[in-house]
Design a protein around this motif. Sequence first.
Motif, mmCIF file in Angstrom:
data_model
loop_
_atom_site.group_PDB
_atom_site.id
_atom_site.type_symbol
_atom_site.label_atom_id
_atom_site.label_comp_id
_atom_site.label_asym_id
_atom_site.label_seq_id
_atom_site.Cartn_x
_atom_site.Cartn_y
_atom_site.Cartn_z
ATOM 1 N N GLU A 186 53.640 40.539 39.763
ATOM 2 C CA GLU A 186 52.891 40.885 41.232
ATOM 3 C C GLU A 186 51.721 41.759 41.626
ATOM 4 O O GLU A 186 50.843 41.130 41.877
ATOM 5 N N ALA A 187 52.267 42.869 41.625
ATOM 6 C CA ALA A 187 51.428 44.021 41.319
ATOM 7 C C ALA A 187 49.717 43.669 40.731
ATOM 8 O O ALA A 187 48.454 43.587 40.969
ATOM 9 N N GLU A 188 49.796 42.767 39.345
ATOM 10 C CA GLU A 188 48.727 42.961 38.384
ATOM 11 C C GLU A 188 48.248 42.097 38.914
ATOM 12 O O GLU A 188 46.672 41.554 38.786
ATOM 13 N N LYS A 189 48.731 40.876 39.382
ATOM 14 C CA LYS A 189 48.738 39.726 40.183
ATOM 15 C C LYS A 189 47.380 39.873 40.920
ATOM 16 O O LYS A 189 46.037 39.524 41.828
ATOM 17 N N ALA A 190 48.054 40.780 42.197
ATOM 18 C CA ALA A 190 47.225 40.995 43.740
ATOM 19 C C ALA A 190 46.201 42.119 42.905
ATOM 20 O O ALA A 190 45.166 42.103 43.592
ATOM 21 N N ARG A 191 46.230 42.526 42.327
ATOM 22 C CA ARG A 191 44.457 43.827 41.711
ATOM 23 C C ARG A 191 44.128 42.634 41.013
ATOM 24 O O ARG A 191 42.673 42.691 40.787
ATOM 25 N N ARG A 192 45.024 42.259 40.613
ATOM 26 C CA ARG A 192 42.799 41.400 39.871
ATOM 27 C C ARG A 192 41.899 40.267 40.658
ATOM 28 O O ARG A 192 40.969 39.899 40.812
ATOM 29 N N LYS A 193 43.149 40.175 41.670
ATOM 30 C CA LYS A 193 42.746 38.583 42.961
ATOM 31 C C LYS A 193 42.272 39.654 43.646
ATOM 32 O O LYS A 193 40.601 39.672 44.763
ATOM 33 N N TYR A 194 42.184 40.894 43.962
ATOM 34 C CA TYR A 194 41.237 41.893 45.203
ATOM 35 C C TYR A 194 39.809 42.308 43.653
ATOM 36 O O TYR A 194 39.194 42.284 45.230
ATOM 37 N N ASN A 195 40.421 42.530 42.658
ATOM 38 C CA ASN A 195 38.572 42.858 41.840
ATOM 39 C C ASN A 195 38.087 41.485 41.659
ATOM 40 O O ASN A 195 36.774 41.600 41.896
ATOM 41 N N ARG A 196 38.716 40.041 41.315
ATOM 42 C CA ARG A 196 37.706 38.968 41.710
ATOM 43 C C ARG A 196 36.979 38.722 43.346
ATOM 44 O O ARG A 196 35.867 38.302 43.392
ATOM 45 N N ASN A 197 37.688 39.475 44.397
ATOM 46 C CA ASN A 197 37.253 38.718 45.173
ATOM 47 C C ASN A 197 35.472 39.661 45.804
ATOM 48 O O ASN A 197 35.182 39.068 46.069
ATOM 49 N N PHE A 198 36.369 40.918 45.449
ATOM 50 C CA PHE A 198 34.613 41.912 45.508
ATOM 51 C C PHE A 198 33.397 41.453 44.100
ATOM 52 O O PHE A 198 32.378 41.807 44.399
ATOM 53 N N ASP A 200 33.130 38.702 43.594
ATOM 54 C CA ASP A 200 32.225 36.973 44.144
ATOM 55 C C ASP A 200 31.792 37.350 45.575
ATOM 56 O O ASP A 200 31.457 36.531 46.523
ATOM 57 N N ASN A 201 32.223 39.339 46.108
ATOM 58 C CA ASN A 201 31.137 39.589 47.041
ATOM 59 C C ASN A 201 31.675 38.496 48.171
ATOM 60 O O ASN A 201 31.004 37.750 49.392
ATOM 61 N N ARG A 202 33.000 38.697 48.473
ATOM 62 C CA ARG A 202 33.079 38.386 49.246
ATOM 63 C C ARG A 202 34.600 38.655 50.205
ATOM 64 O O ARG A 202 35.388 38.369 51.008
ATOM 65 N N GLY A 203 34.843 40.039 49.536
ATOM 66 C CA GLY A 203 35.751 41.273 50.213
ATOM 67 C C GLY A 203 36.772 41.375 50.367
ATOM 68 O O GLY A 203 37.331 39.975 48.918
ATOM 69 N N TYR A 204 37.831 41.521 50.583
ATOM 70 C CA TYR A 204 39.516 41.469 50.722
ATOM 71 C C TYR A 204 40.185 40.601 51.217
ATOM 72 O O TYR A 204 39.641 40.482 52.342
ATOM 73 N N GLU A 205 40.654 40.102 50.433
ATOM 74 C CA GLU A 205 41.267 38.899 51.834
ATOM 75 C C GLU A 205 42.966 38.474 51.504
ATOM 76 O O GLU A 205 43.612 38.995 50.395
#
Length: 205
Positions: A186-198, A200-205
């Motif tokens: 779960e932590a790895e998924k959250a980290r990947r989502k965090y990096n992907r959002n930045f 895409d220039n959408r910031g942290y969701e």
Amino acid sequence: MLLALVLLSTAASAQVRVTGTVSTLAGRQPIPGAAVLIQGTSRGTVANNEGDFAIDVANTDTLMFRAVGFKPQRLPLGRTGLSQIIVQIYMVRDSIQLGEVRIQSGRPDRVEINRALRNVRRPAPSTNVVRRAAPPKPLFPIDTIAPKAPVPTLASPISLIYDQFSRAGQERRKMEAIQAEQRALEAEKARRKYNRNFKDNRGYE
């Protein structure tokens, strides 16, 4: 007189070799699989893919030619004195008339549908079915949690030994390892989502 009777009987039952081809009247196309039968008997032959056939019959027999979708044809030999005959048989297509068909509007009654479904027989279960073993049960019920680790004290040092060597302690440690692995995923998924959002220039969701 006896010799004359023998000669007459021999001539009456002389064998004739009949060969030929069976084809359609319109187009002169061969009819493969056409049946060539001796009338009044069960003897006969079948034409090959080119419509050719060959059969040995008596000179008093009558040949019948039959094929699906064509009118049957008769060929009486008429006590011929020949030993071999080559024929060309042309068959005419037969018209098939359908019976009366009635079409009714509307839908069938539900009562009739249920009656028809009740009359359908269900297949009996096979007696040779191989039964598979039941799936293994989980270590702990889904609605509960694993037993908590005992707190070792000077008053009860046996609890620590029991936790190390008992089956309940082994199951608890295995469950802790599974939960730790799930938390890491779960932590790895959250980290990947965090990096992907930045990315895409959408910031942290």
